[in-house]
Write a protein that holds these residues in place. Sequence first.
Motif, PDB file in Angstrom:
ATOM      1  N   GLU A   1       0.808  -1.218   0.000  1.00  0.00           N
ATOM      2  CA  GLU A   1       0.000   0.000   0.000  1.00  0.00           C
ATOM      3  C   GLU A   1       0.846   1.275   0.000  1.00  0.00           C
ATOM      4  N   GLU A   2       1.841   1.346   0.874  1.00  0.00           N
ATOM      5  CA  GLU A   2       2.596   2.603   0.956  1.00  0.00           C
ATOM      6  C   GLU A   2       3.431   2.832  -0.294  1.00  0.00           C
TER       7      GLU A   2
ATOM      8  N   SER B   1      -8.015   4.812  -1.380  1.00  0.00           N
ATOM      9  CA  SER B   1      -6.717   5.237  -0.828  1.00  0.00           C
ATOM     10  C   SER B   1      -5.874   5.943  -1.883  1.00  0.00           C
ATOM     11  N   VAL B   2      -6.115   5.691  -3.156  1.00  0.00           N
ATOM     12  CA  VAL B   2      -5.284   6.321  -4.200  1.00  0.00           C
ATOM     13  C   VAL B   2      -5.359   7.846  -4.123  1.00  0.00           C
ATOM     14  N   THR B   3      -6.477   8.355  -3.617  1.00  0.00           N
ATOM     15  CA  THR B   3      -6.652   9.816  -3.586  1.00  0.00           C
ATOM     16  C   THR B   3      -5.626  10.477  -2.674  1.00  0.00           C
TER      17      THR B   3
ATOM     18  N   ASP C   1      -3.061  -1.678  13.219  1.00  0.00           N
ATOM     19  CA  ASP C   1      -2.404  -0.378  13.130  1.00  0.00           C
ATOM     20  C   ASP C   1      -2.281   0.134  11.703  1.00  0.00           C
ATOM     21  N   LYS C   2      -3.133  -0.353  10.818  1.00  0.00           N
ATOM     22  CA  LYS C   2      -2.974   0.047   9.422  1.00  0.00           C
ATOM     23  C   LYS C   2      -3.476   1.474   9.201  1.00  0.00           C
ATOM     24  N   LEU C   3      -2.547   2.375   8.947  1.00  0.00           N
ATOM     25  CA  LEU C   3      -2.874   3.792   8.794  1.00  0.00           C
ATOM     26  C   LEU C   3      -3.382   4.119   7.401  1.00  0.00           C
ATOM     27  N   TYR C   4      -2.996   3.280   6.420  1.00  0.00           N
ATOM     28  CA  TYR C   4      -3.316   3.603   5.025  1.00  0.00           C
ATOM     29  C   TYR C   4      -4.251   2.552   4.459  1.00  0.00           C
ATOM     30  N   SER C   5      -5.462   2.985   4.127  1.00  0.00           N
ATOM     31  CA  SER C   5      -6.449   2.086   3.532  1.00  0.00           C
ATOM     32  C   SER C   5      -7.505   2.964   2.901  1.00  0.00           C
ATOM     33  N   ALA C   6      -8.505   2.319   2.280  1.00  0.00           N
ATOM     34  CA  ALA C   6      -9.596   3.089   1.673  1.00  0.00           C
ATOM     35  C   ALA C   6     -10.489   3.739   2.731  1.00  0.00           C
TER      36      ALA C   6
ATOM     37  N   ARG D   1      -8.596  11.517   6.698  1.00  0.00           N
ATOM     38  CA  ARG D   1      -7.973  11.920   7.961  1.00  0.00           C
ATOM     39  C   ARG D   1      -6.473  12.152   7.723  1.00  0.00           C
ATOM     40  N   ARG D   2      -5.825  11.218   7.024  1.00  0.00           N
ATOM     41  CA  ARG D   2      -4.397  11.411   6.718  1.00  0.00           C
ATOM     42  C   ARG D   2      -4.175  12.711   5.954  1.00  0.00           C
TER      43      ARG D   2
END
Length: 321
Positions: free
Chosen positions: A96-97, A125-127, A159-164, A169-170
């Motif tokens: 993902e990252e 998440s691509v956005t 703890d997954k910070l990056y997802s759809a 928030r990120r």
Amino acid sequence: MSVLPTDSLSTPRFCGVPTFMRLPMATTLEGLDAAVIGLPSDSGAAFRTGARFAPNAVRAMSVMLRPISPYRDNINIFEALNIADAGDAAVVPGYEEECLARIEQAVAGLVNAGVVPFGIGGDHSVTLGELRAVAAKHGPVALVQFDSHSDTWDKYFADKLYSAGTPFRRAVEENLVDPAHSIQIGLRGSLFRTTDISQSIDLGYEVVTTDQMFEMGIPALAERIKERTGGRPTFITFDMDFVDPASAPGVQTPEAGGPTTRETLQLLRAMHGINLVGCDVTEISPMYEGPGQITSLLGATVLSEFMSLLASERARSAKQT
Ligand code: MN
Ligand code: MN
């Protein structure tokens, strides 16, 4: 220079390699106003994966679309703007990252050349990758998000910070968007936590739920979007689950009770006064389509509506200067 799509009155739509709306592939960015870029990552998807196949599914149905918008003074998109198809970002499935970094890099190539990116996701998440590229050039942007979900969770699965479920928030934490000029439209349905919607308001976003959208009425909502973004550089992100699953079944996380295709297009066609610096359509999962490919057709139509919005805004400002 003018960049024109293949004329479907001379060459049948089923001939040739299906680029978006039969546009030429970009061989250079020089002279381009905008470019379509596929962002085929679904490494952030938590449910029905497969959005990696959306860019080509959307392109395949986009050959149906025609260049003139009768909803915006008969503007011909491709006479007003030079647009090409820039192909796809080379993502790394399952990472993902790394996908976000590759997407940022590909979109930055367009943005830094003065080309407005029209992204085809990918899960939502691509956005975040696109916003990193766009904000590096324009500063924190106004965000207009069409979505039945807030996507402002802190974490998804441990703890997954990056997802759809987390990009917006990120985006606030990374100072990519200006929430005071941003708006989320279409939230509805059941929640995991009572704070699923209020957490967006706590971040500074304005929220218009699906119910509020219909109470307010579509023309009033289009005015509200214009007021909220206030002429600032604006990124529009369209999650296909904004639309009712009866009209758009091929999505990652369908949410019952949304607007129809007709109501959706009425809203997009009423939008005006937007300083568009980038946009995307995300969350189309073509394997959940019926044989009619209506979700991909709508995805292509949504992007072409954003193209006619950009074309008409550019024509309006050219008239004023
Ligand atoms: Mn979303
Ligand atoms: Mn959604």
